[in-house]
Design an enzyme around this catalytic site. Structure first.
Site, PDB file in Angstrom:
ATOM      1  N   GLY A 136       1.091  -0.984   0.176  1.00  0.00           N
ATOM      2  CA  GLY A 136       0.232  -0.162   0.112  1.00  0.00           C
ATOM      3  C   GLY A 136       0.793   1.138  -0.020  1.00  0.00           C
ATOM      4  O   GLY A 136       2.063   1.209  -0.399  1.00  0.00           O
ATOM      5  N   ALA A 137       0.450   2.173   0.862  1.00  0.00           N
ATOM      6  CA  ALA A 137       0.413   3.533   0.472  1.00  0.00           C
ATOM      7  C   ALA A 137       1.434   4.352   2.285  1.00  0.00           C
ATOM      8  O   ALA A 137       0.271   4.116   3.105  1.00  0.00           O
ATOM      9  CB  ALA A 137       0.251   4.738  -0.096  1.00  0.00           C
ATOM     10  N   MET A 138       1.995   4.755   2.363  1.00  0.00           N
ATOM     11  CA  MET A 138       1.936   5.488   3.592  1.00  0.00           C
ATOM     12  C   MET A 138       2.543   6.925   3.528  1.00  0.00           C
ATOM     13  O   MET A 138       3.898   7.336   3.261  1.00  0.00           O
ATOM     14  CB  MET A 138       2.538   4.390   4.820  1.00  0.00           C
ATOM     15  CG  MET A 138       2.816   5.428   5.969  1.00  0.00           C
ATOM     16  SD  MET A 138       1.820   5.245   7.139  1.00  0.00           S
ATOM     17  CE  MET A 138       2.411   5.660   8.216  1.00  0.00           C
TER      18      MET A 138
ATOM     19  N   HIS B 183      -4.882  11.497  -0.628  1.00  0.00           N
ATOM     20  CA  HIS B 183      -4.992  10.827   0.800  1.00  0.00           C
ATOM     21  C   HIS B 183      -3.480  11.100   1.685  1.00  0.00           C
ATOM     22  O   HIS B 183      -3.287  11.322   2.722  1.00  0.00           O
ATOM     23  CB  HIS B 183      -5.063   9.495   0.859  1.00  0.00           C
ATOM     24  CG  HIS B 183      -5.515   8.694   1.800  1.00  0.00           C
ATOM     25  ND1 HIS B 183      -6.797   9.128   2.380  1.00  0.00           N
ATOM     26  CD2 HIS B 183      -4.951   8.630   3.000  1.00  0.00           C
ATOM     27  CE1 HIS B 183      -7.362   8.217   3.465  1.00  0.00           C
ATOM     28  NE2 HIS B 183      -5.405   8.421   3.767  1.00  0.00           N
ATOM     29  N   GLU B 184      -2.481  10.605   0.536  1.00  0.00           N
ATOM     30  CA  GLU B 184      -1.628  10.436   1.801  1.00  0.00           C
ATOM     31  C   GLU B 184      -0.545  11.898   1.933  1.00  0.00           C
ATOM     32  O   GLU B 184       0.415  12.522   2.770  1.00  0.00           O
ATOM     33  CB  GLU B 184      -0.522   9.552   1.140  1.00  0.00           C
ATOM     34  CG  GLU B 184      -0.691   7.837   0.782  1.00  0.00           C
ATOM     35  CD  GLU B 184      -1.420   7.748   1.768  1.00  0.00           C
ATOM     36  OE1 GLU B 184      -0.448   7.884   3.403  1.00  0.00           O
ATOM     37  OE2 GLU B 184      -1.690   6.347   1.860  1.00  0.00           O
TER      38      GLU B 184
ATOM     39  N   HIS C 210      -1.883  13.918   4.798  1.00  0.00           N
ATOM     40  CA  HIS C 210      -1.226  13.900   5.962  1.00  0.00           C
ATOM     41  C   HIS C 210      -0.681  14.421   6.399  1.00  0.00           C
ATOM     42  O   HIS C 210       0.245  14.258   7.492  1.00  0.00           O
ATOM     43  CB  HIS C 210      -1.095  12.267   5.941  1.00  0.00           C
ATOM     44  CG  HIS C 210      -2.770  10.842   6.285  1.00  0.00           C
ATOM     45  ND1 HIS C 210      -3.213  11.069   7.097  1.00  0.00           N
ATOM     46  CD2 HIS C 210      -2.396   9.694   5.379  1.00  0.00           C
ATOM     47  CE1 HIS C 210      -4.118  10.249   7.322  1.00  0.00           C
ATOM     48  NE2 HIS C 210      -3.984   9.420   6.202  1.00  0.00           N
TER      49      HIS C 210
ATOM     50  N   GLU D 235      -6.780  10.012   9.419  1.00  0.00           N
ATOM     51  CA  GLU D 235      -7.703   9.079   8.437  1.00  0.00           C
ATOM     52  C   GLU D 235      -8.682  10.130   7.856  1.00  0.00           C
ATOM     53  O   GLU D 235      -9.586   9.977   6.066  1.00  0.00           O
ATOM     54  CB  GLU D 235      -8.035   7.587   8.585  1.00  0.00           C
ATOM     55  CG  GLU D 235      -6.825   6.804   8.771  1.00  0.00           C
ATOM     56  CD  GLU D 235      -6.158   6.476   7.872  1.00  0.00           C
ATOM     57  OE1 GLU D 235      -6.274   6.908   6.775  1.00  0.00           O
ATOM     58  OE2 GLU D 235      -4.907   7.541   7.733  1.00  0.00           O
TER      59      GLU D 235
END
Length: 140
Positions: free
Chosen positions: A48-50, A84-85, A88, A107
């Site tokens: 996934g992604a972080m 989305h990332e 953050h 989130e």
């Protein structure tokens, strides 16, 4: 941009979206990106992604690659995941929760930012369809 050679082409897709997504988040929040740069790293098999402070890590599944019947791959825009990332960086990194029990706020803002980005990038109909997909996933 950092990638093993077999993922370099995939990461170019993310790079193309990341600059406009950062500019979009700056305009939406009214707060400039806090760092001089943001790096992107392709990590095979990461899952996934972080987001990390000033660094997004993504595996090949995060690039939304369509497989064709001929066995080749076609790059498609991965703006949802990227935005989305990137969100953050503001909601979770720059502004953080008082304790872990409030982690859902990070989130929630990042997920909402996907819809804002979709509205900005592709229009209201696409944003509504994205929300419909979120609703179907939730109800399932």
């Amino acid at each position: 941009m950092w990638a093993v050679p077999e993922h370099a082409e995939l990461l170019k897709n993310a790079v193309a979206v990341s600059g406009p997504a950062v500019s979009f988040m700056e305009a939406f929040t009214g707060v400039p990106f806090a760092l001089p740069k943001m790096d992107l790293v392709a990590v095979p098999g990461k899952g996934g992604a972080m987001e990390n402070w000033g660094l997004l890590t993504m595996d090949e599944s995060s690039f939304l690659v369509n497989s064709t019947t001929e066995g080749t791959h076609e790059l498609v825009k991965s703006g949802n995941i990227i935005c989305h990332e990137i969100a953050h960086q503001w909601f979770g990194d720059l502004l953080t929760c008082q304790d872990w029990s409030q982690g859902y706020l990070n989130e929630a803002w990042a997920t909402y930012s996907e819809v804002l980005w979709k509205t900005h990038d592709l229009g209201q109909d696409e944003a509504d369809y994205h929300l419909y997909g979120d609703l179907k996933n939730y109800l399932a």
